[in-house]
Structure formats: C-alpha cells, structure tokens
Write an enzyme that holds these catalytic residues in place. Structure first.
Site, PDB file in Angstrom:
ATOM      1  CB  THR A  81     -28.410 -18.881   6.752  1.00 21.41           C
ATOM      2  OG1 THR A  81     -27.563 -18.496   5.842  1.00 21.41           O
ATOM      3  CG2 THR A  81     -29.941 -18.189   6.229  1.00 21.41           C
ATOM      4  CB  ALA A  82     -30.288 -23.100   9.329  1.00 19.26           C
ATOM      5  CG  ASN A 148     -27.425 -13.915   0.900  1.00 25.14           C
ATOM      6  OD1 ASN A 148     -27.773 -12.860   0.996  1.00 25.14           O
ATOM      7  ND2 ASN A 148     -28.298 -14.803   1.465  1.00 25.14           N
ATOM      8  CG  MET A 151     -31.430 -11.350  -5.355  1.00 27.24           C
ATOM      9  SD  MET A 151     -30.753 -12.158  -6.563  1.00 27.24           S
ATOM     10  CE  MET A 151     -31.991 -12.140  -7.743  1.00 27.24           C
ATOM     11  CG  HIS A 567     -29.206 -20.827  -4.758  1.00 21.94           C
ATOM     12  ND1 HIS A 567     -30.152 -20.498  -5.490  1.00 21.94           N
ATOM     13  CD2 HIS A 567     -28.701 -19.784  -4.068  1.00 21.94           C
ATOM     14  CE1 HIS A 567     -30.254 -19.081  -5.385  1.00 21.94           C
ATOM     15  NE2 HIS A 567     -29.452 -18.860  -4.484  1.00 21.94           N
ATOM     16  CB  ALA A 600     -29.401 -25.113   2.291  1.00 19.78           C
ATOM     17  CB  ALA A 612     -31.072 -17.307   2.184  1.00 22.47           C
TER      18      ALA A 612
HETATM   19  C1  LIG Z   1     -22.505 -15.660  -2.645  1.00 20.01           C
HETATM   20  C2  LIG Z   1     -23.855 -16.049  -2.289  1.00 20.01           C
HETATM   21  C3  LIG Z   1     -24.980 -15.341  -2.676  1.00 20.01           C
HETATM   22  C4  LIG Z   1     -26.085 -15.980  -2.408  1.00 20.01           C
HETATM   23  N1  LIG Z   1     -27.127 -15.113  -2.806  1.00 20.01           N
HETATM   24  C5  LIG Z   1     -28.450 -15.439  -2.170  1.00 20.01           C
HETATM   25  C6  LIG Z   1     -29.752 -14.453  -2.413  1.00 20.01           C
HETATM   26  O1  LIG Z   1     -29.462 -13.457  -3.013  1.00 20.01           O
HETATM   27  N2  LIG Z   1     -30.889 -15.012  -1.908  1.00 20.01           N
HETATM   28  C7  LIG Z   1     -30.963 -16.188  -1.312  1.00 20.01           C
HETATM   29  O2  LIG Z   1     -32.025 -16.481  -0.794  1.00 20.01           O
HETATM   30  N3  LIG Z   1     -29.887 -17.250  -1.209  1.00 20.01           N
HETATM   31  C8  LIG Z   1     -28.656 -16.720  -1.628  1.00 20.01           C
HETATM   32  N4  LIG Z   1     -27.572 -17.436  -1.622  1.00 20.01           N
HETATM   33  C9  LIG Z   1     -27.882 -18.890  -0.833  1.00 20.01           C
HETATM   34  C10 LIG Z   1     -28.030 -18.889   0.584  1.00 20.01           C
HETATM   35  O3  LIG Z   1     -27.155 -17.662   1.273  1.00 20.01           O
HETATM   36  C11 LIG Z   1     -27.933 -20.037   1.366  1.00 20.01           C
HETATM   37  O4  LIG Z   1     -28.572 -21.156   0.443  1.00 20.01           O
HETATM   38  C12 LIG Z   1     -28.233 -20.091   2.836  1.00 20.01           C
HETATM   39  O5  LIG Z   1     -27.427 -19.076   3.413  1.00 20.01           O
HETATM   40  C13 LIG Z   1     -27.606 -21.320   3.300  1.00 20.01           C
HETATM   41  O6  LIG Z   1     -27.832 -21.410   4.818  1.00 20.01           O
HETATM   42  P1  LIG Z   1     -27.097 -22.523   5.838  1.00 20.01           P
HETATM   43  O7  LIG Z   1     -27.833 -22.370   7.001  1.00 20.01           O
HETATM   44  O8  LIG Z   1     -27.540 -23.881   4.954  1.00 20.01           O
HETATM   45  O9  LIG Z   1     -25.664 -22.439   5.510  1.00 20.01           O
HETATM   46  P2  LIG Z   1     -24.602 -21.292   5.934  1.00 20.01           P
HETATM   47  O10 LIG Z   1     -25.628 -19.862   5.882  1.00 20.01           O
HETATM   48  O11 LIG Z   1     -23.585 -21.336   4.927  1.00 20.01           O
HETATM   49  O12 LIG Z   1     -23.990 -21.508   7.232  1.00 20.01           O
HETATM   50  C14 LIG Z   1     -23.103 -22.274   7.714  1.00 20.01           C
HETATM   51  C15 LIG Z   1     -22.333 -22.040   8.796  1.00 20.01           C
HETATM   52  O13 LIG Z   1     -21.518 -23.121   9.332  1.00 20.01           O
HETATM   53  C16 LIG Z   1     -20.487 -22.521   9.753  1.00 20.01           C
HETATM   54  N5  LIG Z   1     -19.449 -24.060   9.782  1.00 20.01           N
HETATM   55  C17 LIG Z   1     -19.065 -24.846   8.700  1.00 20.01           C
HETATM   56  N6  LIG Z   1     -18.444 -25.841   8.976  1.00 20.01           N
HETATM   57  C18 LIG Z   1     -18.131 -25.686  10.387  1.00 20.01           C
HETATM   58  C19 LIG Z   1     -17.305 -26.508  11.330  1.00 20.01           C
HETATM   59  N7  LIG Z   1     -16.733 -27.484  10.866  1.00 20.01           N
HETATM   60  N8  LIG Z   1     -17.390 -25.798  12.678  1.00 20.01           N
HETATM   61  C20 LIG Z   1     -17.837 -24.680  12.981  1.00 20.01           C
HETATM   62  N9  LIG Z   1     -18.736 -23.933  12.052  1.00 20.01           N
HETATM   63  C21 LIG Z   1     -19.050 -24.527  10.998  1.00 20.01           C
HETATM   64  C22 LIG Z   1     -19.896 -21.802   8.873  1.00 20.01           C
HETATM   65  O14 LIG Z   1     -18.838 -20.849   9.211  1.00 20.01           O
HETATM   66  C23 LIG Z   1     -21.227 -21.018   8.660  1.00 20.01           C
HETATM   67  O15 LIG Z   1     -21.353 -19.901   9.453  1.00 20.01           O
HETATM   68  C24 LIG Z   1     -26.296 -17.017  -1.680  1.00 20.01           C
HETATM   69  C25 LIG Z   1     -25.140 -17.902  -1.345  1.00 20.01           C
HETATM   70  C26 LIG Z   1     -23.911 -17.280  -1.769  1.00 20.01           C
HETATM   71  C27 LIG Z   1     -22.621 -18.189  -1.167  1.00 20.01           C
END
Ligand SMILES: Cc1cc2nc3c(=O)[nH]c(=O)nc-3n(C[C@H](O)[C@H](O)[C@H](O)COP(=O)(O)OP(=O)(O)OC[C@H]3O[C@@H](n4cnc5c(N)ncnc54)[C@H](O)[C@@H]3O)c2cc1C
Ligand SMILES: *[C@@H]1O[C@H](CO)[C@@H](O)[C@H](O)[C@H]1NC(C)=O
Ligand SMILES: *[C@@H]1O[C@H](CO)[C@@H](O)[C@H](O)[C@H]1NC(C)=O
Ligand SMILES: *[C@@H]1O[C@H](CO)[C@@H](O)[C@H](O)[C@H]1NC(C)=O
Ligand SMILES: CC(=O)N[C@H]1CO[C@H](CO)[C@@H](O)[C@@H]1O
Length: 633
Positions: A81-82, A148, A151, A567, A600, A612
């Site tokens: 996401t980020a 996700n 929402m 989350h 996050a 998200a």
């Molecule tokens: C099923 C589900 C439903 C959700 N519903 C909602 C919603 O409706 N609305 C909302 O706002 N939020 C929702 N969320 C929460 C939201 O999606 C997350 O809080 C947010 O996307 C987190 O973003 P991030 O950038 O922290 O991590 P992520 O989006 O998880 O990104 C992490 C990335 O790092 C990569 N990665 C991890 N380890 C490694 C490694 N060692 N080497 C290379 N790559 C790696 C992964 O492959 C992934 O692509 C939901 C989450 C889930 C799981």
C-alpha cells in the site's frame, strides 16, 4: 482456432479458481453439474483481473538485479500500500534511481485463502479463550490494498493531532497532514450522494474513491435504523467535524466498478516505463545490509533471494533503504538485520547491529465481533450455489461484473457503517450503563466504536456456508487499550514471525465491545431494518436470542468470537526514542543512518477508522520530505 484456445485457457483458469475456492471452503462444489458454467464465468473474471495489461515491465527474475550489486538511490522493501506510492513519487525525479521489491505480482483478490496471501495465525490469545486467530496479509503488489475490503475511511482528525503531539511535529497534525489525504484522493461524485462537500475532497490524486459500490436494501435500511436509535446521518465521514454518524461507506472502487489498489492507481503505464524505476517481483528481502563506521551505523543496501534455499543477491542503496513491508514484516526484517531489542536478538543469536528496544512493541489491532441474523429475503450468496437457481444467479453476477462491472460482485462486503462513542449518553444512557469507562478516543469528535453491516454472514474469514439467508452486523473496537508484541519465531525470513496482539487483555476493551453488541441488538429491532430480519428464528447458528444474555455472558461471547479487522499497526512507532519510538518525525530509524520505515507500522497510535488511507497519506508525506532533502543537498 484462436477462439478455442482462448476458451480452453479460460475454462482452465476457472477450474483452477474453483479448486482454490474449494480449498478455501468457498465452495461452489465442482461436483455439481453447474460447475462448468461457473468455471467459464470465473475464468473470464480471473483472466480480466490477472491479465489487465501493464505487467510486462515487471522484473520477474530477481537475479537480474542483484548481479553486480547494483546501486540505487532508494531501495524500497515491499510493493504494498505505502511502497507503491513511494516508488511512484520518488521516481518522478528522473535523476533519482529507485528499486522496489515485492513478493508477487498483482493477483486475484477473492482468493483469500490462496498462496498469494500469507495465512498467518496469531499466538494463542489468552483474552480470547486461548485461540489462535487467522491473520491474512497480502503478498502481491499493492499489498493489503489488493486484498482489502476497500472501505475508504480515514480515521478521525484527532488521530493525526495525537500523532503530531506524540512526535512533536505539527506536520503530522490534521491541519497540515490532511493535505496528503487530498493528494492521493480523487473523489468521483455520485448523483445519489449530492450532499458531499466537494470543496473538501481531493480531486486530482491517483486513488479513485466514491460511493460506487452496490449496497443491499437491508444495509440501506440499517442506516435508517441507526438514525432511529439516535445515530445521526453523516454525509461524509471525512470532514473536520470527524466521522461520528452513519452512512454507506465510501470505497476504493471507481466509477467503472473496478477495484482501486495502490498498485493499480500508482503503477500506471507511464510510471512503469520510467527508466529510473525498477520493480522486482517474486523476490524476498532477507535482510538490511549495514556498515559500521566509527560510532555511526549506516544501512547500505539489502540482501534478497528468489526462494528459501536459493542464492542470496545484493543491491546497494546510496541514500536510503525504505522498509514498507507492513506492520508484520517491517519489524521482522529489522530484527533479522540485528536492529531491535538486544534481549530478543540474543535469544536468536542474531549479532546486534543496533539495540533499539521499541522494534516490535506496541502491536495494536482492531478487534471485531460479528452478530448473525436471518434475512427474510433471498440474499446474494454468489459464492455458494445450493441449487440450479443459485448457480445461474452466480454465473449471472459474474458475467455482469465482467461485462458491466456492476451487480452483486461490486459489493465490498462492508456496506454501511456507523462511527460512535461508547460514552455517548444518547446511545448508552447512564441508567442502563452505569459504569464509567476510560476515554481512549483521540478527541471529543473521535469515535471508539464502529458498527458496520454486511449483506450476508460469514465465519472465520470466508466460510459463507450458512444454510439460510443471512444479514450480519459487526462491532469494532477502534481504540483498544490492549497492546501486544511482534517477535521472531526463528531467523528464517520465510517463517512467519510471532504475532501477539494480546486481544482483550484489558477488561475495558471487552466492556466497550459489549456496549457495541447492545447497540446492535437495538438497531436490529428498529424499523425499517427490523422487518427484514426473522427475529423469531431460534436456530443456534443465529443470534436472535443473544440480547437476552447478561453483560457477563456477553463478555464471554466477545472473548469467544473476537476476530481481526486486519488492521495491525504501530510495531515501528513514530515516537520519541525515550517513549519506545523506532522512527523520528521524518521516519528515520533511530541510530541507523540511511534507513527509514514507511507503512502502517509507524502509526504513533492506531487510527480510529480503517487503516489503508493513513498508509497512503504517510507515504505521500514521506515522498515530500525526501524531495525537500534532495533539493537542499
Ligand atoms: C483482508 C483485509 C481487509 C482489509 N480491509 C480494509 C478496508 O476495507 N479499508 C482499509 O482502509 N483498510 C483495510 N485493511 C487494512 C489495510 O489494507 C492495511 O492496513 C494497509 O494496506 C497496510 O499497508 P502497508 O503499506 O502497511 O502494508 P501492505 O500493504 O501489507 O504491504 C506490504 C508489502 O510488503 C511486501 N513484503 C513483505 N515482506 C517482504 C519481504 N521480506 N520482501 C519483499 N517484500 C515484502 C508484501 O508482499 C506487501 O506487498 C484490510 C486488510 C486486510 C488484510
Ligand atoms: C518465482 O520464483 C520461483 C523460484 O525461482 C519460481 O518457481 C516461480 O514460478 C516464480 N513465480 C512467479 C510468479 O514468477
Ligand atoms: C422481499 O421479498 C418480497 C416478496 O418477494 C418483496 O415484496 C419485497 O419487496 C422484498 N423486500 C426487499 C427489501 O427486497
Ligand atoms: C481506567 O484506567 C485506569 C488507569 O489505567 C485504571 O486503573 C482503571 O481501572 C480504568 N477504569 C476502568 C473502568 O477500567
Ligand atoms: C481525503 C479527503 O477527503 N480529505 C478531506 C477530509 O476533510 C477535510 C476537511 O474537512 C479536508 O481538508 C480533507 O482534504
């Protein structure tokens, strides 16, 4: 001939998808005679989602980038996401060379229990009757934003004021930080929702947001029932007034009814064709490479591999390694790299690069409790055809989605939502709820409870096999007091880390969820929702008798049923070092030069909403911070 070939590959894709559904208990059973049609429809859908173009620029063979320890200005770990936001924004400057890693390319998101999703479980939760809880995480580009529930709700202004207070930097306070929500957002107006104040919405960002999901009549009447019990209508959860109120939820679904993830929004053809950006998929970063120079520790690159037993490759970073691997993997990678609490590193014989006590602490997640009702009318149970009529309906909705991108497949499950306070005297009168619970909200206009509706019930993240038509209402604790930890199980980067959100360790958290349950019982008996539901049904799979239980009994129900809303946050918290912080206000890891975290995991506190959006806004903010640094050097 070509048509035959295309048809057979479509059916093949469909059969594979069906098999995956079956494994995930999301049957349609392939044994029934309608499944070949279902397979065809599923195949079409999967093909469209998988082969949406744009994918040819991805580097699929990780060994192609590691060969001479190539050097990049920024190495981003995690195309989630980020991460996608950062990669797209930083590479806008053609003089900046960026590289981003992720585990797999974009994938079909309905396959919740598939190999594209990490199927993690927490440690046994003492506060939840000792159960281990399912914790899915998206592996693909777009990360969790690709799986996700779409929402689009941002939290409350007070949440970001708290972040700014905690880290002592007004840039994170709502007054300033709100611009980054506007920067990623492109609000697309919808004629049915004319009372959204467009002057408050982002208009030119990459993420399309709007009221374009379909909502069941029952969820529409849920909103009116909420009004009936005293929850006001909110035209837009995201205004400076805060999110208190009820409405249909906005979604990351565009006007063509297509899912918007950070990958689909930020990795456009134009972005992927930039020669200064490399996107490597199917690679796992195993550790951050560091160098000690006198007293200074500096991150100088990363080590990565295609698979567990394969060779390790390296790339160098000139300016920063940026961890965007999410709240579960960012702290895991820090620990594997020797950056974290010394005691934890010693336990696993990992050489200590930098003793940083906060890494993996402060793990907070939103617990949710589901309540199941029987719906009088037929509901869209498209994933489980039980008879010929259902099978035809299923195929119909898949084809409709494929050609018209609307219909039952355009639901995002979480349809309508209410944000409220557990100390609101209009909802929880003192005579009925005499105990005073501590205020954990981020301000007077911020919620600590969310109640949302889904058009049908499910259990355990994907078991839709209720033998009747259902409707479900869910209560979420948005500001839990309970906190847990993320630790290592082993030094193997392919092992899941040990995740312990420590759900409901504070009794107050349980008491607030009991208030949420009491309110759900009231809403369900309020017209016009009440007449949708069969309150006389005493089937034990349903909850029409739950309101008869005492508060003590309901506390047991909460502990028995609690699940994650997916989350997890705050495992590499942005906070002063003395308060257990891991990163400073520019998201630099304390004590290690050239290393940042952006996802996050840096949230100073969990937001009182869906998580998200804050990840997107945080990445937009960091991109600006970095661009300013580059101007000044
Ligand atoms: C099923 C589900 C439903 C959700 N519903 C909602 C919603 O409706 N609305 C909302 O706002 N939020 C929702 N969320 C929460 C939201 O999606 C997350 O809080 C947010 O996307 C987190 O973003 P991030 O950038 O922290 O991590 P992520 O989006 O998880 O990104 C992490 C990335 O790092 C990569 N990665 C991890 N380890 C490694 C490694 N060692 N080497 C290379 N790559 C790696 C992964 O492959 C992934 O692509 C939901 C989450 C889930 C799981
Ligand atoms: C990823 O790499 C592994 C090992 O090299 C290979 O078997 C697999 O097919 C690759 N997957 C993708 C999606 O490229
Ligand atoms: C429920 O079904 C009945 C009978 O088919 C119909 O009259 C009614 O409009 C339906 N209600 C909703 C909300 O769909
Ligand atoms: C409120 O918080 C204080 C301090 O953490 C605690 O001692 C007290 O028990 C809490 N009140 C309730 C009702 O749980
Ligand atoms: C993304 C978004 O819509 N953000 C807006 C929320 O509301 C505030 C003020 O009410 C705006 O300033 C934000 O831009």
């Amino acid at each position: 001939m070509a048509i035959l070939k295309s048809l057979s590959s479509t059916v093949l894709l469909g059969v594979v998808t069906l098999a995956a559904f079956r494994r995930a208990r999301l049957k349609p059973s392939p044994n029934n005679r309608f499944s070949w049609i279902t397979a065809l429809a599923l195949g079409l859908l999967v093909k469209k989602l998988l082969l949406g173009g744009r994918k040819s620029k991805l580097i699929r063979d990780a060994s192609k980038v590691g060969i001479d320890e190539e050097e990049y200005d920024y190495v981003i770990v995690g195309g989630g996401t980020a991460g996608c936001v950062l990669a797209a924004r930083l590479s806008e400057d053609p003089s900046v060379k960026a590289l981003i890693f992720t585990r797999i390319p974009a994938a079909f998101s309905l396959l919740f229990h598939s190999e594209h999703v990490w199927q993690f479980y927490t440690e046994p939760q003492a506060g939840a009757n000792g159960r281990k809880k399912f914790w899915p995480r998206g592996k693909m580009l777009g990360g969790c934003s690709s799986i996700n529930a779409q929402m689009a709700q941002f939290g409350a202004p007070g949440d970001f004021d708290r972040w700014g207070e905690i880290i002592g930097d007004n840039a994170w306070k709502w007054e300033n930080f709100q611009n980054y929500f506007k920067k990623f957002e492109r609000y697309v107006p919808h004629p049915d929702y004319p009372d959204v104040d467009l002057s408050l919405k982002g208009k030119a960002g990459p993420m399309r947001i709007g009221y374009f999901s379909d909502v069941s009549q029952t969820s529409k009447d849920f909103i009116k029932a909420c009004n009936g019990v005293g929850i006001p209508y909110s035209p837009d959860f995201n205004t400076s007034k805060g999110p208190l109120g009820v409405n249909k939820i906005m979604t990351y679904i565009d006007e063509t009814r297509t899912r918007v993830s950070s990958e689909s929004a930020y990795f456009t053809k134009e972005v992927l064709s930039r020669s200064n950006l490399k996107v490597v998929v199917n690679a796992t970063v195993t550790k951050i490479l560091t160098k000690k120079d006198g007293d200074e520790i500096k991150a100088v690159g990363v080590e990565f591999a295609k698979n567990k037993d394969g060779p390790r490759y390296r790339v160098k970073s000139k300016r920063d390694v940026i961890l965007s691997a999410g709240a579960v993997h960012s702290p895991q990678i820090l620990l594997l790299s020797g950056i974290g609490p010394a005691a934890e590193l010693n336990k696993h014989n990992i050489p200590i690069v930098h003793d940083l006590p906060g890494v993996g602490d402060n793990l907070v997640d939103h617990p949710v409790v589901d309540v199941y009702f029987r719906n009088k009318n037929r509901t869209a149970k498209f994933v489980k055809p039980q008879n010929p009529l259902d099978a035809i309906k299923l195929v119909g909705s898949l084809l409709r989605y494929y050609f018209a991108q609307r219909g039952a497949m355009a639901t995002n499950f979480g349809e309508s939502a209410a944000f409220l306070r557990s100390d609101d005297p209009k909802l929880f009168s003192e005579s009925e709820f005499p105990s005073k619970l501590n205020d954990t909200t981020s301000g007077p206009d911020s919620p600590d409870l969310e109640i949302f509706s889904t058009p049908f019930a499910y259990k355990e993240h994907g078991d839709f096999s209720f033998p009747m038509d259902t409707f479900a209402i869910h209560t979420v604790l948005l500001r839990p007091k309970s906190k847990g930890t993320l630790r290592l199980k082993s030094t193997d980067p392919w092992d899941s880390p040990s995740m312990d959100p420590n759900y409901l360790s504070e009794r107050e958290d349980v008491q607030k969820l009991v208030r949420g349950l009491r309110l759900i019982f009231k809403i369900a008996r309020q017209e016009p929702l009440a007449s949708h539901l069969v309150h006389t049904d005493t089937n034990s799979l349903l909850d029409h008798l739950l309101h008869l239980k005492s508060d003590e009994e309901l506390e047991d129900v909460v502990r028995e049923r609690v699940e994650t809303l997916y989350h997890p946050t705050s495992t590499c918290r942005m906070a002063p070092l003395s308060k257990g912080g891991v990163v400073d206000s520019h998201l630099r890891v304390y004590g290690v030069k050239g290393l940042r975290v952006c996802d996050a995991s840096v949230y100073s506190e969990i937001v009182s909403g869906h998580t998200a959006a804050a990840a997107l806004a945080t990445a937009e903010h960091l991109a600006d911070i970095i661009k300013k640094e580059n101007v000044s050097v």
